[in-house]
Design an enzyme around this catalytic site. Structure first.
Site, PDB file in Angstrom:
ATOM      1  NE  ARG A  79      -3.735   0.411   2.258  1.00  0.00           N
ATOM      2  CZ  ARG A  79      -4.721   0.110   3.209  1.00  0.00           C
ATOM      3  NH1 ARG A  79      -4.791   0.926   4.364  1.00  0.00           N
ATOM      4  NH2 ARG A  79      -5.649  -0.744   3.037  1.00  0.00           N
ATOM      5  CG  ASP A 110      -1.915  -8.176   9.636  1.00  0.00           C
ATOM      6  OD1 ASP A 110      -1.634  -9.202   8.916  1.00  0.00           O
ATOM      7  OD2 ASP A 110      -1.884  -6.919   9.167  1.00  0.00           O
ATOM      8  CG  ASP A 164       1.019  -8.955  11.285  1.00  0.00           C
ATOM      9  OD1 ASP A 164       2.042  -9.108  10.676  1.00  0.00           O
ATOM     10  OD2 ASP A 164       0.799  -7.966  11.694  1.00  0.00           O
ATOM     11  CB  THR A 218      -1.858   7.119  -3.554  1.00  0.00           C
ATOM     12  OG1 THR A 218      -1.407   5.714  -3.634  1.00  0.00           O
ATOM     13  CG2 THR A 218      -1.077   8.144  -4.019  1.00  0.00           C
TER      14      THR A 218
END
Length: 212
Positions: free
Chosen positions: A104, A203, A206, A108
């Site tokens: 990511r 997550d 993770d 933006t």
């Protein structure tokens, strides 16, 4: 418009509850993620075409059924999607494996492709694009862009498979790719202000790789 299917098999729902639990260990989370992936693809592939073939048993010649039609490939979105691959390959060992790596952009907030590697005959295969989470839909759309816009894959040959989806992600993916069916083990309530699925499972990357 594509279909959205919640695969509500009792075994899948039982295992999904276990991986939602914050106390589930990395080992258990990894194993369960693979098991759910296998069970989901087992359900998704119930419509695979068959053809008649002749085989000879120890007793007699007989006509039986064998898979026909397109070969398959699994495309995990790195890195969390890797957690679903082994279970699917155990079920469909002849399937090829491609990879899409995304990150990511901090400014933006858009998903940016940093790695893509696919079988040479990717356009001729039925594809399962896998990622445990469908949150905003950004990563899923970027992964499909890598296949459809950059490599001329027919979106009707693609199925997106995830463990948990948010309504916002489903809507975004359907708007971008209305011909891609979505299969999920759960359609959760919403995204929170940080973009996490609620109730979700945290997550996934993770928890799969023990980096939380």
């Amino acid at each position: 418009m594509s279909k959205v299917v919640v695969v509500d098999h009792p075994l899948i729902q039982h295992k999904l509850t276990m991986i939602r639990d914050k106390n589930t260990s990395t080992k258990q989370f990894r194993e369960l993620t693979n098991e759910i992936g296998m069970l989901m693809v087992y359900d998704i592939t119930r419509d695979l075409p068959l053809k008649d073939v002749e085989v000879e048993t120890p007793l007699v010649k007989t006509t039986q059924k064998q898979l026909a039609g397109k070969k398959m490939a699994v495309i995990p979105i790195l890195r969390a999607g890797l957690g679903m691959v082994d279970g699917i390959i155990d079920l469909v060992p002849a399937a090829r494996i491609g990879h899409v790596g995304l990150y990511r952009d901090e400014e933006t907030l858009e998903a940016v492709e940093y790695f893509a590697k696919f079988p040479q005959d990717i356009q001729e295969r039925r594809l399962f694009v896998v990622d445990p989470m469908l949150a905003t839909g950004g990563s899923a759309i970027a992964a499909l862009d890598a296949l459809v816009k950059k490599r001329d894959v027919n979106p009707e040959n693609i199925t997106f498979v995830c463990l948990v989806a948010a309504p916002e992600g489903v809507e975004a993916l359907q708007e971008a790719y209305p011909d891609v069916d979505i299969y999920t083990a759960a359609l959760d309530e919403k995204l929170n202000e940080s973009g996490y699925i609620v109730p979700g499972l945290g997550d996934a990357g993770d928890r799969i790789f023990g980096t939380k």
